[in-house]
Design an enzyme around this catalytic site. Structure first.
Site, PDB file in Angstrom:
ATOM      1  N   SER A  15      12.031  12.831   9.178  1.00 50.24           N
ATOM      2  CA  SER A  15      11.398  12.747  10.419  1.00 50.24           C
ATOM      3  C   SER A  15      10.951  11.623  10.993  1.00 50.24           C
ATOM      4  CB  SER A  15      10.578  13.996  10.458  1.00 50.24           C
ATOM      5  OG  SER A  15       9.184  13.640   9.802  1.00 50.24           O
ATOM      6  N   GLY A  16      10.901  10.618  10.065  1.00 55.02           N
ATOM      7  CA  GLY A  16      10.129   9.297  10.289  1.00 55.02           C
ATOM      8  C   GLY A  16      10.858   8.367  11.358  1.00 55.02           C
ATOM      9  N   ALA A  19      14.032   6.528   9.947  1.00 52.75           N
ATOM     10  CA  ALA A  19      15.267   7.250   9.862  1.00 52.75           C
ATOM     11  C   ALA A  19      15.775   7.228  11.643  1.00 52.75           C
ATOM     12  CB  ALA A  19      14.829   8.619   9.601  1.00 52.75           C
ATOM     13  N   ARG A  47       7.420  16.883   5.637  1.00 57.74           N
ATOM     14  CA  ARG A  47       6.346  17.918   5.725  1.00 57.74           C
ATOM     15  C   ARG A  47       6.677  18.886   6.651  1.00 57.74           C
ATOM     16  NH1 ARG A  47       1.529  17.222   2.151  1.00 57.74           N
ATOM     17  NH2 ARG A  47       1.266  19.430   2.652  1.00 57.74           N
ATOM     18  N   VAL A  88       6.119  16.510  -1.168  1.00 59.16           N
ATOM     19  CA  VAL A  88       6.653  15.650  -2.360  1.00 59.16           C
ATOM     20  C   VAL A  88       5.953  15.861  -3.681  1.00 59.16           C
ATOM     21  CG1 VAL A  88       7.784  13.853  -0.883  1.00 59.16           C
ATOM     22  CG2 VAL A  88       5.370  13.588  -1.527  1.00 59.16           C
ATOM     23  N   ASP A 179      16.335  -5.087   1.234  1.00 58.55           N
ATOM     24  CA  ASP A 179      15.527  -5.931   2.154  1.00 58.55           C
ATOM     25  C   ASP A 179      16.628  -6.209   3.409  1.00 58.55           C
ATOM     26  OD1 ASP A 179      15.138  -8.363   3.330  1.00 58.55           O
ATOM     27  OD2 ASP A 179      14.115  -9.147   1.833  1.00 58.55           O
ATOM     28  N   HIS A 180      16.366  -5.466   4.508  1.00 60.59           N
ATOM     29  CA  HIS A 180      17.531  -5.203   5.424  1.00 60.59           C
ATOM     30  C   HIS A 180      18.030  -6.752   5.986  1.00 60.59           C
ATOM     31  CE1 HIS A 180      14.042  -5.795   8.449  1.00 60.59           C
ATOM     32  NE2 HIS A 180      15.069  -6.137   9.103  1.00 60.59           N
ATOM     33  N   LYS A 184      22.206  -8.798   7.043  1.00 61.63           N
ATOM     34  CA  LYS A 184      22.213  -9.235   8.429  1.00 61.63           C
ATOM     35  C   LYS A 184      23.463 -10.305   8.434  1.00 61.63           C
ATOM     36  CE  LYS A 184      17.580  -9.103  10.022  1.00 61.63           C
ATOM     37  NZ  LYS A 184      17.552  -8.297  11.574  1.00 61.63           N
ATOM     38  N   HIS A 242      11.843 -11.169   3.255  1.00 62.73           N
ATOM     39  CA  HIS A 242      12.912 -11.541   3.996  1.00 62.73           C
ATOM     40  C   HIS A 242      12.904 -13.248   4.083  1.00 62.73           C
ATOM     41  CE1 HIS A 242      12.666  -7.640   5.641  1.00 62.73           C
ATOM     42  NE2 HIS A 242      11.832  -7.799   6.251  1.00 62.73           N
TER      43      HIS A 242
END
Ligand code: BG6
Length: 493
Positions: A15-16, A19, A47, A88, A179-180, A184, A242
Site C-alpha cells: 500500500s506504500g 509501490a 497492515r 509481518v 539501486d535504482h 537508468k 547512487h
C-alpha cells in the site's frame, strides 16, 4: 525486453508510496511489453485491511494514463492483483500468504516461481526474511528471488547484520539489492561509452584525465520524508549508493564479459581500491551543508530546520561534496569530485570527465576537452573539442558535439524500475548490488560519518543555490572548478 515470465510476486509494502509511484507502473510496463502476460499474480501485503477490489482500484489508478488503450489494459492487468492484510511479525500470517501463493500458482499455471519484493520500512526486512524461511514460503520447483530496497543498513555494522539475516534464507544468487540508478538508461550507457569507443577507451587514464565530476542535484526539498531523512542525510541517502555506483562505472576496469560475475568482480575491485581517508583527513576532502530559507521565483521556501518533522537544531546534512581518490593504478591521483543535495538550483544528474589540456603546443594553451554524460532529466552526452574559430586562422575555441535521446523515444523506453524488475524476473543480477559492493561503500562512508559526528559546525546554503561556498573552495584549492555551474534562470542542458 525479454520473453514472457511466470511468477507469483509478493510485495511487502503493497500500500506504500513506492509501490504506487514506481512498482505498479513498472509491472504494468512489463505487462504491456508481454513479459508478464497470463501466468502471473501479484500479492500485495500491508497492515491495513483492504479488499481485492479496493486494491485493484488503487493499482488501476496508479498505472492509468489518459489513453483508452491503457485504461482497458489496466483493468486486465489489475485483475492479477490480490491483497492480503499482513502483520509481518505474525507467523500465522505467512501460512495464509503461502496458501494464497500456492492457490494463485495453480490458477495462473505459474510453475513454482516466486519473487518476493521488500518495499517497506527497512526495520522489517530481517523479520520478513526469517519468516519466509521458518514458515517455508520458498518453493522447491521454481525460482525464489528476493528484491530488497534501500536503505540497506545505516552503517557497515547494521548492513552486515541485515545481510546475515537475509542470507540465512536466500543465497547471494537469489538476492537482488536495488539501486535504482543502475536501472537508468544513461547510467547503464556509461559502459557502452567507455568500452565501446576506441576514442574514449584510449584516453580513459590518469595520463589524460584531469578530473571527474559527478553531480546528483535535486531541486526538491525533503518533502514528506523528514522522518526518514533526519536519520539518513545526503551521505547515506545518495552518496553511499547512487553516487558510488556511478563512480564505479566510471573508474572500474573493463570487465571480461557483460555477465553479472564479471561486472561485479571489477566493481568490487574499484571499491576496494578507493583511497580511504582517515577521520582527520575528512574535513579537507568532504563538505556538508544544510539549506536555509530563500525566495525562489516569488515563492518562499523554508529552510531545512523549518521543515515539518525536522529538529530545530538538526545536524542532518542535505548536501555533500567530496574529493574522492582511488588507488587504482589507472586513476591514481585523479580527483573525483562528487556533489549531491536537496534544494539545489535544479534537478540534474550529470557526469563530466575533463581531459588534461595541453599546456603549450602549436596553438598555445588550449581549452580542455570534456565529455559530459547527461543521466537526467535529459539523456545523452556532449563532447567538447577544440575547433578553429570561424574566420580566424590558428585560433582555437571549444565546440560542442551534442547528442540527446529524443525525449518522446526516451519516455517510451522502459523506466529504471521496469528494467530492474525485468532483470530480476529473468535472473540477471548485473544491475544489482552485490554484498561486497555494499560492504565497501559503507566502510568508506562510515569514516566520514564518524568525523562529522565530532564536528559541531554545519555550513549552510540558500535554497536554490549549488551548495555552501566550501564546496567551491574544495575544488579551487587545487586549481579545479565545477564544470556545471547553473544559474537560477532555467537553461536547457
Ligand atoms: C532516492 C533517495 O534513493 O533517490 C531520494 O532516497 C532521492 O531522496 C531519489 O530523491 C532521487 O532519485 P531520482 O531517480 O529522482 O534521481
Amino acid at each position: 525486453m525479454s520473453k514472457e515470465i511466470s511468477a507469483v510476486i509478493t510485495l511487502f509494502g503493497g500500500s506504500g508510496d513506492l509501490a504506487q509511484r514506481k512498482l505498479y507502473p513498472a509491472l504494468f510496463g512489463l505487462y504491456r511489453r508481454g513479459v508478464l502476460k497470463d501466468h502471473f499474480a501479484v500479492i500485495g501485503t500491508a497492515r491495513r485491511p483492504w479488499s481485492d477490489e479496493h486494491y485493484r482500484d488503487i493499482v488501476r489508478e496508479a498505472v492509468c494514463d489518459d489513453s483508452i488503450e491503457a485504461t482497458a489494459q489496466a483493468s486486465a492487468f489489475a485483475s492479477h492483483f490480490y491483497y492480503q492484510s499482513h502483520d509481518v511479525t505474525d507467523a500465522a500470517h505467512y501460512t495464509t500468504l503461502k496458501e494464497l501463493a500456492a492457490q494463485l500458482d495453480e490458477q495462473y499455471a505459474v510453475g513454482g516461481n516466486r519473487l518476493f519484493y521488500m518495499a517497506m520500512a527497512p526495520n522489517f526486512f530481517a523479520t520478513i526474511a526469517s519468516h519466509l524461511k521458518s514458515e517455508a514460503l520458498l518453493t522447491e520447483d521454481g525460482f525464489n528471488r528476493l528484491i530488497i530496497e534501500k536503505p540497506f543498513g545505516h552503517d557497515y555494522a547494521s548492513a552486515a547484520a541485515l545481510n546475515a539475516s537475509i542470507t540465512a534464507t536466500f543465497d547471494e544468487r537469489q538476492i537482488y539489492r536495488i539501486d535504482h540508478y543502475l536501472g537508468k538508461e544513461m547510467a547503464q550507457a556509461i559502459l557502452g561509452l567507455r568500452f565501446g569507443n576506441p576514442l574514449l577507451r584510449g584516453v580513459w587514464h590518469k595520463d589524460y584525465i584531469h578530473d571527474i565530476q559527478i553531480t546528483l542535484a535535486e531541486a526538491v526539498g525533503v518533502e514528506e520524508r523528514a522522518g526518514y531523512y533526519e536519520t539518513s542525510g545526503a551521505l547515506r541517502d545518495m552518496v553511499q549508493n547512487h553516487v558510488m555506483q556511478l563512480l564505479a562505472y566510471l573508474t572500474m576496469d573493463e570487465p571480461s564479459a557483460l555477465t553479472p560475475e564479471a561486472v561485479h568482480e571489477v566493481k568490487a575491485r574499484a571499491f576496494d581500491q578507493l583511497h580511504r581517508y582517515t577521520e582527520a583527513e575528512v574535513a579537507a576532502n568532504f563538505v556538508r551543508g544544510q539549506y536555509t530559507a530563500a525566495t525562489i521565483a516569488g515563492t518562499a521556501i523554508p529552510g531545512y530546520r523549518e521543515e515539518d518533522g525536522v529538529a530545530q537544531q538538526s545536524m542532518t546534512e542535505t548536501f555533500v561534496a567530496g574529493r574522492i581518490l582511488t588507488d587504482a593504478p589507472a586513476f591514481a591521483g585523479v580527483p573525483i569530485f562528487i556533489r549531491t543535495g536537496k534544494r539545489l538550483t535544479r534537478k540534474s544528474t550529470q557526469v563530466t570527465v575533463t581531459f588534461k589540456p595541453q599546456a603549450a603546443g602549436l596553438f598555445g594553451a588550449q581549452p580542455a576537452n570534456t565529455l559530459t554524460i547527461y543521466v537526467e532529466p535529459s539523456e545523452g552526452f556532449s563532447l567538447e573539442l577544440n575547433g578553429q574559430a570561424l574566420g580566424q586562422t590558428n585560433v582555437l575555441e571549444p565546440e560542442e558535439l551534442r547528442f540527446r535521446h529524443d525525449p518522446a523515444a526516451a519516455k517510451a523506453a522502459p523506466e529504471a524500475y521496469e528494467r530492474l524488475i525485468n532483470d530480476a524476473l529473468h535472473g540477471d543480477q548485473t544491475n544489482f548490488n552485490h554484498w561486497n559492493e555494499l560492504a565497501q561503500t559503507w566502510r568508506y562512508v562510515d569514516v566520514i560519518l564518524a568525523a562529522w559526528a565530532k564536528d559541531e559546525t554545519m555550513p549552510t546554503y540558500a535554497a536554490g543555490t549549488m551548495g555552501p561556498d566550501a564546496a567551491t573552495a574544495l575544488l579551487e584549492r587545487d586549481g579545479h572548478h565545477w564544470f556545471w555551474q547553473p544559474t537560477r534562470i532555467q537553461m536547457a542542458d
